[in-house]
Structure formats: structure tokens, C-alpha cells
Write a protein that holds these residues in place. Structure first.
Motif, PDB file in Angstrom:
ATOM      1  N   ASN A  12      11.956  -4.418   0.689  1.00  0.00           N
ATOM      2  CA  ASN A  12      11.483  -3.349   1.575  1.00  0.00           C
ATOM      3  C   ASN A  12      10.786  -3.969   2.774  1.00  0.00           C
ATOM      4  O   ASN A  12       9.596  -4.246   2.736  1.00  0.00           O
ATOM      5  N   SER A  13      11.539  -4.205   3.832  1.00  0.00           N
ATOM      6  CA  SER A  13      10.959  -4.811   5.026  1.00  0.00           C
ATOM      7  C   SER A  13      11.814  -4.481   6.237  1.00  0.00           C
ATOM      8  O   SER A  13      12.939  -4.029   6.115  1.00  0.00           O
ATOM      9  N   CYS A  46       7.088  -3.513   3.716  1.00  0.00           N
ATOM     10  CA  CYS A  46       6.943  -2.075   3.533  1.00  0.00           C
ATOM     11  C   CYS A  46       6.864  -1.760   2.037  1.00  0.00           C
ATOM     12  O   CYS A  46       7.382  -2.505   1.207  1.00  0.00           O
ATOM     13  N   GLN A  47       6.249  -0.638   1.722  1.00  0.00           N
ATOM     14  CA  GLN A  47       6.114  -0.222   0.324  1.00  0.00           C
ATOM     15  C   GLN A  47       7.429   0.329  -0.232  1.00  0.00           C
ATOM     16  O   GLN A  47       7.747   0.123  -1.395  1.00  0.00           O
ATOM     17  N   THR A  48       8.185   1.050   0.593  1.00  0.00           N
ATOM     18  CA  THR A  48       9.411   1.717   0.143  1.00  0.00           C
ATOM     19  C   THR A  48      10.502   1.554   1.199  1.00  0.00           C
ATOM     20  O   THR A  48      10.212   1.264   2.366  1.00  0.00           O
ATOM     21  N   GLU A  51       9.744   3.954   4.067  1.00  0.00           N
ATOM     22  CA  GLU A  51       8.761   3.451   5.028  1.00  0.00           C
ATOM     23  C   GLU A  51       9.425   2.475   5.994  1.00  0.00           C
ATOM     24  O   GLU A  51       9.176   2.513   7.199  1.00  0.00           O
ATOM     25  N   GLU A  89       1.778  -7.479   9.894  1.00  0.00           N
ATOM     26  CA  GLU A  89       1.317  -6.138   9.544  1.00  0.00           C
ATOM     27  C   GLU A  89       1.266  -5.310  10.814  1.00  0.00           C
ATOM     28  O   GLU A  89       0.978  -5.813  11.894  1.00  0.00           O
ATOM     29  N   THR A  94       2.300   1.602   9.679  1.00  0.00           N
ATOM     30  CA  THR A  94       2.406   1.747   8.237  1.00  0.00           C
ATOM     31  C   THR A  94       1.509   2.853   7.717  1.00  0.00           C
ATOM     32  O   THR A  94       1.878   3.574   6.813  1.00  0.00           O
ATOM     33  N   LYS A  95       0.326   3.038   8.282  1.00  0.00           N
ATOM     34  CA  LYS A  95      -0.543   4.120   7.839  1.00  0.00           C
ATOM     35  C   LYS A  95       0.041   5.475   8.230  1.00  0.00           C
ATOM     36  O   LYS A  95      -0.032   6.421   7.484  1.00  0.00           O
ATOM     37  N   LYS A  98       2.945   6.677   5.819  1.00  0.00           N
ATOM     38  CA  LYS A  98       2.710   6.940   4.402  1.00  0.00           C
ATOM     39  C   LYS A  98       2.515   8.408   4.140  1.00  0.00           C
ATOM     40  O   LYS A  98       2.096   9.159   4.937  1.00  0.00           O
TER      41      LYS A  98
END
Length: 98
Positions: A12-13, A46-48, A51, A89, A94-95, A98
Motif C-alpha cells: 500500500n504505497s 499508506c494504510q490501505t 488511501e 510522509e 494522509t490525515k 482517512k
């Protein structure tokens, strides 16, 4: 991703690949400025997969317009193909995703 005929998984990137042209001193023999190119790969973890898609969709229009994008990252590492990779980052993106 398919590279050099091999399937490579980045998890996930999101990847951003840049080519930096670095100018050096004037070469006394040719009287021309010496230049070299370095390829820099930025890897945004990334988390998913969703994302990663949201970040890619946010970055693509900025890249197309040539707008500056600011990253915060760690130390670079040189890859086998000679390119340099930095894991970065992007807190604002990213915030928000989510």
C-alpha cells in the motif's frame, strides 16, 4: 508494477519518480558546466489501497500543473538500478484521506 519484465509489489504505497539535474563546476577542458542526473523515487506509505488511490488522485493534478509538493522523509537509500529511494510522509494528505 512491472519493471524490467518482473512484477514488483510495493504494498500500500504511492510512488513519485523524479529526475533531478544537478549542475556542477565548469569543466576546464570544455568550458561547459558539468551536469549529472539522479533519479529519486519517493515512496508514500499508506494504510490501505483506498488511501493510496486517494493520495494518487490528489497528487496527479498537482504534478500535471507543475505545482510544488512538499514531503517529509527519512534517509535515502540507493536501489540496485542506481536510483535513490526515500520513504516519505505527507501528513496533510494522509490525515485528510482517512
Amino acid at each position: 508494477m512491472l519493471t524490467h519484465g518482473q512484477n514488483v509489489s510495493y504494498g500500500n504505497s504511492v510512488r513519485v519518480v523524479t529526475t533531478n539535474i544537478i549542475e556542477g563546476d565548469i569543466d576546464p577542458e570544455t568550458n561547459a558546466i558539468s551536469t549529472r542526473q539522479e533519479i529519486l523515487n519517493l515512496k508514500i506509505l499508506c494504510q490501505t489501497p483506498q488511501e493510496a488511490g486517494q493520495i494518487a488522485n490528489t497528487l496527479n493534478p498537482l504534478l500535471a500543473k507543475g505545482e510544488p509538493i512538499y514531503f517529509s522523509g527519512g534517509l535515502p537509500s540507493r536501489k540496485q538500478d542506481g536510483s535513490i529511494e526515500v520513504v516519505v510522509e505527507m501528513p496533510k494528505l494522509t490525515k485528510a484521506s482517512k
